[in-house]
Scaffold this motif. Structure first.
Motif, PDB file in Angstrom:
ATOM      1  N   GLU A 190      -1.831  -2.136   4.662  1.00  0.00           N
ATOM      2  CA  GLU A 190      -1.201  -1.369   5.736  1.00  0.00           C
ATOM      3  C   GLU A 190      -2.172  -0.268   6.126  1.00  0.00           C
ATOM      4  OE1 GLU A 190       1.777  -1.388   7.246  1.00  0.00           O
ATOM      5  OE2 GLU A 190       2.764  -3.013   6.143  1.00  0.00           O
ATOM      6  N   THR A 191      -2.153   0.108   7.407  1.00  0.00           N
ATOM      7  CA  THR A 191      -2.968   1.220   7.849  1.00  0.00           C
ATOM      8  C   THR A 191      -2.115   2.467   7.921  1.00  0.00           C
ATOM      9  OG1 THR A 191      -4.138  -0.384   9.173  1.00  0.00           O
ATOM     10  CG2 THR A 191      -4.679   1.915   9.551  1.00  0.00           C
ATOM     11  N   LEU A 192      -2.555   3.540   7.268  1.00  0.00           N
ATOM     12  CA  LEU A 192      -1.769   4.773   7.207  1.00  0.00           C
ATOM     13  C   LEU A 192      -1.972   5.612   8.459  1.00  0.00           C
ATOM     14  CD1 LEU A 192      -2.445   5.711   3.504  1.00  0.00           C
ATOM     15  CD2 LEU A 192      -0.485   4.523   4.436  1.00  0.00           C
ATOM     16  N   ALA A 193      -1.238   6.736   8.522  1.00  0.00           N
ATOM     17  CA  ALA A 193      -1.238   7.573   9.722  1.00  0.00           C
ATOM     18  C   ALA A 193      -2.642   8.081  10.079  1.00  0.00           C
ATOM     19  CB  ALA A 193      -0.290   8.744   9.527  1.00  0.00           C
ATOM     20  N   ASN A 194      -3.491   8.327   9.066  1.00  0.00           N
ATOM     21  CA  ASN A 194      -4.824   8.840   9.375  1.00  0.00           C
ATOM     22  C   ASN A 194      -5.895   7.747   9.362  1.00  0.00           C
ATOM     23  OD1 ASN A 194      -4.856   8.334   6.707  1.00  0.00           O
ATOM     24  ND2 ASN A 194      -5.707  10.300   6.082  1.00  0.00           N
ATOM     25  N   GLY A 195      -5.452   6.471   9.436  1.00  0.00           N
ATOM     26  CA  GLY A 195      -6.408   5.381   9.563  1.00  0.00           C
ATOM     27  C   GLY A 195      -6.885   4.787   8.258  1.00  0.00           C
ATOM     28  N   ARG A 196      -6.508   5.389   7.116  1.00  0.00           N
ATOM     29  CA  ARG A 196      -6.907   4.823   5.832  1.00  0.00           C
ATOM     30  C   ARG A 196      -6.132   3.540   5.569  1.00  0.00           C
ATOM     31  NH1 ARG A 196      -5.987   7.263   1.084  1.00  0.00           N
ATOM     32  NH2 ARG A 196      -4.250   8.412   1.977  1.00  0.00           N
ATOM     33  N   THR A 197      -6.639   2.742   4.646  1.00  0.00           N
ATOM     34  CA  THR A 197      -5.969   1.482   4.332  1.00  0.00           C
ATOM     35  C   THR A 197      -5.240   1.612   3.000  1.00  0.00           C
ATOM     36  OG1 THR A 197      -7.898   0.481   5.318  1.00  0.00           O
ATOM     37  CG2 THR A 197      -6.332  -1.006   4.289  1.00  0.00           C
ATOM     38  N   TYR A 198      -4.031   1.083   2.960  1.00  0.00           N
ATOM     39  CA  TYR A 198      -3.267   1.065   1.716  1.00  0.00           C
ATOM     40  C   TYR A 198      -3.070  -0.393   1.305  1.00  0.00           C
ATOM     41  CZ  TYR A 198       0.723   1.167  -1.406  1.00  0.00           C
ATOM     42  OH  TYR A 198       1.566   0.974  -2.473  1.00  0.00           O
ATOM     43  N   THR A 199      -3.290  -0.688   0.028  1.00  0.00           N
ATOM     44  CA  THR A 199      -3.115  -2.049  -0.462  1.00  0.00           C
ATOM     45  C   THR A 199      -1.888  -2.119  -1.345  1.00  0.00           C
ATOM     46  OG1 THR A 199      -5.511  -2.120  -0.533  1.00  0.00           O
ATOM     47  CG2 THR A 199      -4.338  -3.968  -1.522  1.00  0.00           C
ATOM     48  N   HIS A 200      -0.975  -3.014  -0.985  1.00  0.00           N
ATOM     49  CA  HIS A 200       0.260  -3.174  -1.760  1.00  0.00           C
ATOM     50  C   HIS A 200      -0.003  -4.082  -2.949  1.00  0.00           C
ATOM     51  CE1 HIS A 200       4.574  -3.532  -2.448  1.00  0.00           C
ATOM     52  NE2 HIS A 200       4.393  -4.819  -2.589  1.00  0.00           N
ATOM     53  N   ARG A 201       0.386  -3.609  -4.138  1.00  0.00           N
ATOM     54  CA  ARG A 201       0.237  -4.438  -5.327  1.00  0.00           C
ATOM     55  C   ARG A 201       1.582  -4.555  -6.015  1.00  0.00           C
ATOM     56  NH1 ARG A 201      -4.724  -2.148  -8.718  1.00  0.00           N
ATOM     57  NH2 ARG A 201      -3.391  -0.323  -8.948  1.00  0.00           N
ATOM     58  N   THR A 202       1.850  -5.698  -6.602  1.00  0.00           N
ATOM     59  CA  THR A 202       3.141  -5.845  -7.267  1.00  0.00           C
ATOM     60  C   THR A 202       3.063  -5.354  -8.708  1.00  0.00           C
ATOM     61  OG1 THR A 202       2.572  -8.109  -7.819  1.00  0.00           O
ATOM     62  CG2 THR A 202       3.951  -7.772  -5.889  1.00  0.00           C
ATOM     63  N   ALA A 203       4.210  -4.979  -9.241  1.00  0.00           N
ATOM     64  CA  ALA A 203       4.281  -4.458 -10.597  1.00  0.00           C
ATOM     65  C   ALA A 203       5.600  -4.890 -11.213  1.00  0.00           C
ATOM     66  CB  ALA A 203       4.180  -2.944 -10.576  1.00  0.00           C
ATOM     67  N   ALA A 204       5.741  -4.661 -12.525  1.00  0.00           N
ATOM     68  CA  ALA A 204       6.974  -5.065 -13.199  1.00  0.00           C
ATOM     69  C   ALA A 204       7.994  -3.933 -13.226  1.00  0.00           C
ATOM     70  CB  ALA A 204       6.678  -5.508 -14.629  1.00  0.00           C
ATOM     71  N   HIS A 205       7.514  -2.703 -13.315  1.00  0.00           N
ATOM     72  CA  HIS A 205       8.440  -1.583 -13.428  1.00  0.00           C
ATOM     73  C   HIS A 205       8.180  -0.583 -12.308  1.00  0.00           C
ATOM     74  CE1 HIS A 205      10.867   1.551 -14.839  1.00  0.00           C
ATOM     75  NE2 HIS A 205       9.909   2.312 -15.314  1.00  0.00           N
ATOM     76  N   CYS A 206       9.247  -0.001 -11.765  1.00  0.00           N
ATOM     77  CA  CYS A 206       9.073   0.774 -10.537  1.00  0.00           C
ATOM     78  C   CYS A 206       8.218   2.020 -10.742  1.00  0.00           C
ATOM     79  CB  CYS A 206      10.413   1.129  -9.909  1.00  0.00           C
ATOM     80  SG  CYS A 206      11.476   2.187 -10.895  1.00  0.00           S
ATOM     81  N   GLU A 207       8.514   2.805 -11.779  1.00  0.00           N
ATOM     82  CA  GLU A 207       7.820   4.085 -11.873  1.00  0.00           C
ATOM     83  C   GLU A 207       6.346   3.918 -12.217  1.00  0.00           C
ATOM     84  OE1 GLU A 207       9.612   6.932 -14.445  1.00  0.00           O
ATOM     85  OE2 GLU A 207       8.126   8.414 -13.914  1.00  0.00           O
ATOM     86  N   THR A 208       6.037   3.034 -13.175  1.00  0.00           N
ATOM     87  CA  THR A 208       4.637   2.830 -13.518  1.00  0.00           C
ATOM     88  C   THR A 208       3.887   2.166 -12.366  1.00  0.00           C
ATOM     89  OG1 THR A 208       5.397   0.868 -14.648  1.00  0.00           O
ATOM     90  CG2 THR A 208       4.824   2.725 -16.013  1.00  0.00           C
ATOM     91  N   GLY A 209       4.571   1.243 -11.683  1.00  0.00           N
ATOM     92  CA  GLY A 209       3.947   0.587 -10.539  1.00  0.00           C
ATOM     93  C   GLY A 209       3.603   1.586  -9.460  1.00  0.00           C
ATOM     94  N   VAL A 210       4.551   2.511  -9.196  1.00  0.00           N
ATOM     95  CA  VAL A 210       4.337   3.529  -8.172  1.00  0.00           C
ATOM     96  C   VAL A 210       3.208   4.476  -8.581  1.00  0.00           C
ATOM     97  CG1 VAL A 210       5.403   5.623  -7.258  1.00  0.00           C
ATOM     98  CG2 VAL A 210       6.602   3.471  -7.101  1.00  0.00           C
ATOM     99  N   THR A 211       3.223   4.901  -9.839  1.00  0.00           N
ATOM    100  CA  THR A 211       2.181   5.810 -10.316  1.00  0.00           C
ATOM    101  C   THR A 211       0.811   5.156 -10.220  1.00  0.00           C
ATOM    102  OG1 THR A 211       3.807   6.664 -11.867  1.00  0.00           O
ATOM    103  CG2 THR A 211       1.547   7.311 -12.230  1.00  0.00           C
TER     104      THR A 211
END
Lengths: 138, 350
Positions: B8-29
């Motif tokens: 995804e392209t963020l508001a300032n043009g940087r790229t964000y890559t989505h990765r899957t994880a097993a647990h929400c908090e560790t995945g988010v961190t």
């Protein structure tokens, strides 16, 4: 757990095609994340909780139709709340919420109080005054 | 680790890559730190942040039954990981929903991604049967769009999705047990080359203390024994049907809520394995294998319990004694494992 032991039970109605991550050991003994389609143990405990929720909701709906509880009790249970947290969401003291669960007292509430409840429960004021005639899902 | 990737392209043009994880908090961190240029896997974050735990909380009720948790308090993993990696973080709760939403909009407009803690009930992208009133789900908000917000949920979805502004506000500010009060967090600055060895050692030591040394019999290994003994007594004390209900409730915490299997025990085994590579230590690898065995025992506990629940109206083959016994075995094995781990840590060098 080995990769081939990761449960892949076909339960489309449970998780709606969403896969859960599971950590498992591959042939070389290294840990990798394996997406799992579902596990019937998971589904079983979830079904128990869902059934319990729906049964309690249905009972409350009948109690409202029989005039034992106010419609507020039904919608409170629909949103999985208890008087304490419904009160906090709506900005009404808990003891008042508990009173409003009685049909006679609920019938006399004025519109401003009803609006507070309707907003907290994400329904319209008209909906709040009655319960559905037939049981429905969420 | 990355099973599927969406960018995804963020508001300032940087790229964000989505990765899957097993647990929400560790995945988010993990995703937040990766966005700041530090690539750590999910198990590594879980270990450094001391995520593994056991606690029985009879005084906090969830759907009317006591909470049995297999992980540390929601929110702590991010906090501890950041502290141990010397990262500067922003972490705030809000009294007013309006302020909380404004602040979130302000932050994501600058191109900074932010994680929020939400209540699952109000998230409409969740599967219907998983939507229970539980405040403790984390995901990342990427940017604002015409439908509300673009979000990345590492646990649930293999792709990014939309969440309406109404859902977001209700979910962030839902009232209930353990309410999130709009908790929002992200790292401001992350050291790209932190002392990971030191952080691992701190994390592992903290884990050992959490599991062995809390002087209240509801937490750690003692908590496991307490719950196991309770399980054995349940059928007499509560009656068979109610005992099944309570047992199912424990299973939900162990398996249902994005634990990576066996109540986080497999993630922790994965962490020990990564740590053994990091330190070049054989002992840690052996402990990882031991943890896998413990995880398998937890899985067996789940299977036995589910059989008890299934046969609750017919003849009984599996018994509560067996389920409780399995849990006692887990407790014994884990106690030994964490004691061994403590000994191994003292031989490690930073």
């Amino acid at each position: 757990m080995k990769i081939n032991e990761v449960p892949q039970d076909d339960l489309p109605q449970y998780y709606e095609g969403i896969k859960k991550g599971n950590y498992a050991v591959d042939d070389n003994g290294k840990y990798v994340m394996v997406p799992s389609k579902g596990w019937d143990v998971d589904e079983l405990v979830n079904r128990m909780a869902c059934d319990e929720y729906h049964a309690a909701l249905e009972e409350t709906r009948k109690a409202v139709l029989a005039g034992q509880k106010s419609p507020l009790a039904y919608y409170m249970e629909l949103r999985q709340l208890i008087p304490k947290f419904l009160g906090k969401t709506a900005g009404i003291a808990t003891f008042r919420v508990k009173r409003h669960l009685r049909p006679g007292i609920f019938a006399k509430l004025n519109d401003s109080v009803l609006d507070k409840y309707a907003k907290a429960l994400a329904i319209t004021r008209e909906e709040l005054k009655t319960v559905p005639q037939n049981s429905y899902e969420r | 680790m990355t099973t599927s990737v969406t960018t995804e392209t963020l508001a300032n043009g940087r790229t964000y890559t989505h990765r899957t994880a097993a647990h929400c908090e560790t995945g988010v961190t993990s995703a937040l730190f990766f966005d700041k240029g530090l690539n750590l896997s999910e198990p590594m974050i879980f270990g450094i942040g001391s995520g593994i735990f056991f606690g029985h909380l009879p005084f906090i009720k969830w759907t009317g039954l006591p909470i049995t948790t297999f992980r540390s308090m929601p929110g702590l993993v991010f906090k501890k990981t950041a502290k141990r990696l010397n990262a500067k973080i922003y972490r705030k709760r809000f009294h007013s929903p309006q302020k909380g939403m404004d602040e979130l909009r302000c932050v994501i407009r600058t191109g900074q991604i932010a994680a929020v803690t939400t209540n699952v009930y109000w998230l409409s992208f969740f599967p219907r049967r998983a939507r229970f009133n539980f405040s403790g789900h984390n995901f990342i908000v990427l940017y604002e769009n015409e439908n509300g917000f673009r979000i990345s949920d590492p646990t649930l979805l293999e792709y990014t999705t939309d969440c309406s502004a109404y859902d977001m506000e209700r979910a962030r500010f839902a009232r209930g047990p353990m309410e999130a009060r709009g908790l929002m967090y992200y790292p401001i600055y992350v050291n790209p080359n932190p002392d990971i060895r030191k952080a691992c050692i701190t994390g592992m030591l903290d884990t050992c203390n959490q599991m062995l040394k809390i002087p209240i019999p509801l937490f750690g290994v003692k908590g496991m024994r307490y719950v196991a003994r309770k399980i054995i007594k349940w059928p007499e004390k509560l009656g068979y049907v109610e005992a099944c209900r309570q047992l199912a409730h424990i299973l939900r915490f162990q398996e249902e809520m994005g634990t990576g299997g066996a109540g986080f025990r497999y993630i922790f085994a994965a962490f020990l394995q990564e740590a053994s590579e990091l330190f070049g230590s054989k002992e840690l690898n052996e402990l990882s294998n031991e943890m896998t065995v413990i995880g398998d025992t937890w899985r067996e506990f789940a299977v036995v319990s589910s059989r008890i629940i299934k046969q609750r109206k017919s003849k009984r083959e599996e018994t509560f004694d067996k389920a409780g016994g399995l849990m006692l075995i887990c407790a014994g094995k884990e106690e030994q494992l964490f004691k061994d781990l403590r000994d191994v840590i003292s031989t490690l060098k930073t």
